[in-house]
Design a protein around this motif. Structure first.
Motif, PDB file in Angstrom:
ATOM      1  N   ARG A 126      20.866  27.933  50.626  1.00 36.43           N
ATOM      2  CA  ARG A 126      20.083  27.058  51.499  1.00 36.43           C
ATOM      3  C   ARG A 126      18.988  27.805  52.266  1.00 36.43           C
ATOM      4  NH1 ARG A 126      25.400  25.064  52.349  1.00 36.43           N
ATOM      5  NH2 ARG A 126      25.633  26.467  54.130  1.00 36.43           N
ATOM      6  N   THR A 127      18.889  29.102  52.048  1.00 37.40           N
ATOM      7  CA  THR A 127      17.935  29.887  52.824  1.00 37.40           C
ATOM      8  C   THR A 127      16.773  30.404  51.985  1.00 37.40           C
ATOM      9  OG1 THR A 127      19.352  31.812  52.462  1.00 37.40           O
ATOM     10  CG2 THR A 127      19.642  30.603  54.523  1.00 37.40           C
ATOM     11  N   GLY A 128      16.545  29.821  50.845  1.00 39.85           N
ATOM     12  CA  GLY A 128      15.386  30.171  50.031  1.00 39.85           C
ATOM     13  C   GLY A 128      15.458  31.582  49.491  1.00 39.85           C
ATOM     14  N   THR A 129      14.337  32.312  49.615  1.00 36.21           N
ATOM     15  CA  THR A 129      14.260  33.658  49.058  1.00 36.21           C
ATOM     16  C   THR A 129      15.129  34.657  49.814  1.00 36.21           C
ATOM     17  OG1 THR A 129      12.319  34.105  50.436  1.00 36.21           O
ATOM     18  CG2 THR A 129      11.914  33.262  48.223  1.00 36.21           C
ATOM     19  N   SER A 130      15.598  34.317  50.989  1.00 29.75           N
ATOM     20  CA  SER A 130      16.431  35.229  51.781  1.00 29.75           C
ATOM     21  C   SER A 130      17.916  35.068  51.491  1.00 29.75           C
ATOM     22  CB  SER A 130      16.189  35.005  53.281  1.00 29.75           C
ATOM     23  OG  SER A 130      14.831  35.184  53.613  1.00 29.75           O
ATOM     24  N   THR A 131      18.270  34.260  50.504  1.00 29.53           N
ATOM     25  CA  THR A 131      19.680  33.970  50.248  1.00 29.53           C
ATOM     26  C   THR A 131      20.464  35.230  49.921  1.00 29.53           C
ATOM     27  OG1 THR A 131      19.232  31.718  49.516  1.00 29.53           O
ATOM     28  CG2 THR A 131      21.269  32.732  48.742  1.00 29.53           C
ATOM     29  N   GLN A 132      19.958  36.029  48.972  1.00 32.40           N
ATOM     30  CA  GLN A 132      20.708  37.205  48.552  1.00 32.40           C
ATOM     31  C   GLN A 132      20.808  38.234  49.671  1.00 32.40           C
ATOM     32  OE1 GLN A 132      18.917  38.607  44.922  1.00 32.40           O
ATOM     33  NE2 GLN A 132      19.774  36.946  43.695  1.00 32.40           N
ATOM     34  N   LEU A 133      19.750  38.398  50.454  1.00 31.22           N
ATOM     35  CA  LEU A 133      19.801  39.341  51.565  1.00 31.22           C
ATOM     36  C   LEU A 133      20.814  38.905  52.616  1.00 31.22           C
ATOM     37  CD1 LEU A 133      18.742  41.802  53.069  1.00 31.22           C
ATOM     38  CD2 LEU A 133      16.918  40.355  54.020  1.00 31.22           C
ATOM     39  N   THR A 135      23.370  36.962  52.134  1.00 31.33           N
ATOM     40  CA  THR A 135      24.708  37.082  51.544  1.00 31.33           C
ATOM     41  C   THR A 135      25.216  38.510  51.657  1.00 31.33           C
ATOM     42  OG1 THR A 135      24.226  35.294  49.985  1.00 31.33           O
ATOM     43  CG2 THR A 135      26.064  36.742  49.458  1.00 31.33           C
ATOM     44  N   LEU A 136      24.339  39.482  51.387  1.00 30.22           N
ATOM     45  CA  LEU A 136      24.728  40.887  51.510  1.00 30.22           C
ATOM     46  C   LEU A 136      25.075  41.244  52.956  1.00 30.22           C
ATOM     47  CD1 LEU A 136      25.016  43.714  50.273  1.00 30.22           C
ATOM     48  CD2 LEU A 136      22.566  44.048  50.695  1.00 30.22           C
ATOM     49  N   LEU A 137      24.288  40.751  53.907  1.00 27.84           N
ATOM     50  CA  LEU A 137      24.568  41.029  55.312  1.00 27.84           C
ATOM     51  C   LEU A 137      25.896  40.406  55.753  1.00 27.84           C
ATOM     52  CD1 LEU A 137      21.015  40.585  56.895  1.00 27.84           C
ATOM     53  CD2 LEU A 137      22.233  42.718  56.386  1.00 27.84           C
ATOM     54  N   ALA A 138      26.188  39.209  55.213  1.00 23.89           N
ATOM     55  CA  ALA A 138      27.457  38.567  55.553  1.00 23.89           C
ATOM     56  C   ALA A 138      28.656  39.352  55.009  1.00 23.89           C
ATOM     57  CB  ALA A 138      27.471  37.135  55.015  1.00 23.89           C
ATOM     58  N   ARG A 139      28.454  40.013  53.869  1.00 18.13           N
ATOM     59  CA  ARG A 139      29.547  40.782  53.262  1.00 18.13           C
ATOM     60  C   ARG A 139      29.692  42.170  53.868  1.00 18.13           C
ATOM     61  NH1 ARG A 139      29.092  41.391  47.015  1.00 18.13           N
ATOM     62  NH2 ARG A 139      31.021  42.542  47.461  1.00 18.13           N
ATOM     63  N   VAL A 306      21.047  29.161  32.518  1.00 14.23           N
ATOM     64  CA  VAL A 306      20.405  30.466  32.510  1.00 14.23           C
ATOM     65  C   VAL A 306      19.454  30.621  33.697  1.00 14.23           C
ATOM     66  CG1 VAL A 306      18.889  31.994  31.195  1.00 14.23           C
ATOM     67  CG2 VAL A 306      20.624  30.630  30.009  1.00 14.23           C
ATOM     68  N   ASP A 307      18.722  29.565  34.038  1.00  8.41           N
ATOM     69  CA  ASP A 307      17.737  29.672  35.115  1.00  8.41           C
ATOM     70  C   ASP A 307      18.371  29.802  36.495  1.00  8.41           C
ATOM     71  OD1 ASP A 307      18.781  27.146  35.019  1.00  8.41           O
ATOM     72  OD2 ASP A 307      16.910  26.130  35.549  1.00  8.41           O
ATOM     73  N   ARG A 308      19.686  29.579  36.620  1.00  2.24           N
ATOM     74  CA  ARG A 308      20.349  29.696  37.921  1.00  2.24           C
ATOM     75  C   ARG A 308      21.100  31.015  38.089  1.00  2.24           C
ATOM     76  NH1 ARG A 308      23.930  24.426  38.729  1.00  2.24           N
ATOM     77  NH2 ARG A 308      24.362  25.530  40.693  1.00  2.24           N
ATOM     78  N   LEU A 309      21.102  31.866  37.022  1.00  2.00           N
ATOM     79  CA  LEU A 309      21.873  33.096  37.115  1.00  2.00           C
ATOM     80  C   LEU A 309      21.301  34.049  38.161  1.00  2.00           C
ATOM     81  CD1 LEU A 309      22.740  33.926  33.396  1.00  2.00           C
ATOM     82  CD2 LEU A 309      24.252  33.054  35.175  1.00  2.00           C
ATOM     83  N   GLY A 310      19.981  34.090  38.290  1.00  2.00           N
ATOM     84  CA  GLY A 310      19.387  35.001  39.244  1.00  2.00           C
ATOM     85  C   GLY A 310      19.271  34.446  40.642  1.00  2.00           C
ATOM     86  N   SER A 311      19.650  33.214  40.846  1.00  3.88           N
ATOM     87  CA  SER A 311      19.544  32.599  42.169  1.00  3.88           C
ATOM     88  C   SER A 311      20.846  32.761  42.932  1.00  3.88           C
ATOM     89  CB  SER A 311      19.201  31.106  42.030  1.00  3.88           C
ATOM     90  OG  SER A 311      20.272  30.416  41.428  1.00  3.88           O
ATOM     91  N   GLY A 312      20.816  32.398  44.206  1.00  7.97           N
ATOM     92  CA  GLY A 312      22.012  32.467  45.023  1.00  7.97           C
ATOM     93  C   GLY A 312      22.790  31.168  45.042  1.00  7.97           C
TER      94      GLY A 312
END
Length: 384
Positions: A126-133, A135-139, A306-312
């Protein structure tokens, strides 16, 4: 772990029993003629003939002395190790003590992957391009705790394996528990040092992007500035990479362990860097070998596209498939990386402080004079 002479703190007031051990930060001896070692029955000493390029005239010995003579009570011979021997010692540790090593790493991997799934579902794209970052901070807090726990437990297992002794998971926990809080503090401190250098370099770029009025040229220039801090972060990471084994095995404090690592790494930074990179590459390969088929199976079963593999934003089914592959990969790579770190620490102390003599005594081997000859191997090209 019980105190043994092999893990005695170098700052102890007790004088070295071999009478010849230099401090960790002492410069390497200049190659040259030296007095011949005394022959001791049962151990072969350094050959009298000259060596060239770290080899005898026969070319069969990379250390300039008989490798057959080095005692091997456990997973490594007690002498300076080549890179291949370090990696082989790590694999041998897992193979010989797989029940304890895999039990500990499997339990840690399950908790880690459960935290990863929880973080993914919490952020949920739900946070756009910052999703993966995000997620990493939450972990990150859980990752730091589990990393400290894995390092503490597996360091005990590896140190016993070097002496040819086995240890159960319960024994590892009892030995590691008194040092766990200190190791957690050390882990947080070293992570902040390396990641802080990166954050310092990339803060201008993040702030410029947050303003919303950035141009590609300016962003590229700020990204280049941030990339210039990557070498500093890597340098700090390697410089203090031996602090955790020093804290656990020498029962040092946090700041003393950092200083110990700095002295042991001095003069060997590039060698240790190469070993760490090689072991990381092998671990990544193992992870990819398991992750790619798991995601392919998830696609076949209709858990994602396939198009969702790189997304969060992935389905629960795909997250579970990825977590299963991650658990298996972590159960294999976590003890491997921990073993490499401990063996590099032991290797550096053998090269600098003749730890092989103390380890032979701690392993209950007879008092022999040949083990200390391994200290000279650091002077040859094979030992650099």
């Amino acid at each position: 772990m019980t105190d043994t002479p092999g893990w005695a703190s170098p700052s102890s007031s007790e004088p070295p029993r071999d009478g010849a051990r230099p401090p960790a930060d002492a410069p390497a001896a200049v190659p040259g003629p030296s007095a011949p070692p005394q022959a001791t029955p049962g151990w072969n000493t350094r050959p009298a003939q000259p060596t060239w390029g770290g080899q005898t005239p026969g070319g069969r010995n990379p250390y300039g002395w008989s490798a057959v003579s080095s005692p091997r009570p456990g997973v490594i011979p007690l002498r300076p190790l080549a890179v291949g021997e370090l990696l082989d010692g790590a694999v041998t540790t897992i193979r010989r003590h797989w029940r304890t090593a895999l039990t500990l790493s499997l339990g840690i991997a399950v908790v880690d992957q459960a935290g990863a799934i929880a973080s993914e579902l919490l952020v949920s794209g739900r946070t756009g391009t910052s999703t993966q970052l995000l997620t990493l901070l939450a972990r990150m807090p859980l990752m730091l705790l589990l990393n400290a726990l894995a390092t503490a437990l597996l360091t005990v297992v590896v140190s016993r394996a070097v002496l040819g002794r086995s240890v159960t998971a319960g024994d590892a926990w009892r030995d590691a528990r008194p040092r766990l809080l200190q190791l957690l503090g050390l882990t947080v401190l070293t992570t902040l040092m390396s990641s802080g250098a990166l954050l310092l370099g990339f803060t201008p770029l993040l702030g410029y992007q947050a303003s919303g009025s950035g141009t590609p040229a300016t962003e590229a220039l700020l990204a280049l500035v941030g990339l210039l801090t990557v070498p500093a972060a890597v340098w700090l990471l390697i410089r203090y990479s031996l602090a955790a084994p020093a804290l656990m095995l020498e029962k040092q404090g946090v700041m003393t362990a950092l200083s110990r690592s700095r002295r042991l790494v001095r003069g060997s930074w590039w060698r240790i860097f190469g070993i760490v990179v090689l072991s990381k590459v092998l671990s990544v390969i193992i992870g990819m070998v398991l992750l790619i088929p798991a995601r392919f199976i998830g696609l076949v079963l209709g858990f994602g596209s396939v198009d969702r593999l790189g997304s969060g934003n992935q389905s629960v089914g795909m997250l579970v498939m990825t977590a299963v592959a991650g658990i298996i990969a972590s159960a294999l790579t976590t003890p491997f990386m921990a073993a490499v770190g401990v063996l590099v620490y032991i290797d550096q102390r053998i090269r600098r402080e003749a730890l092989d003599i103390e380890l032979a005594r701690a392993a209950g081997l007879p008092e022999q004079g040949g083990a200390g000859s391994g200290r000279q191997a650091d002077q040859t090209p094979a030992g650099r």
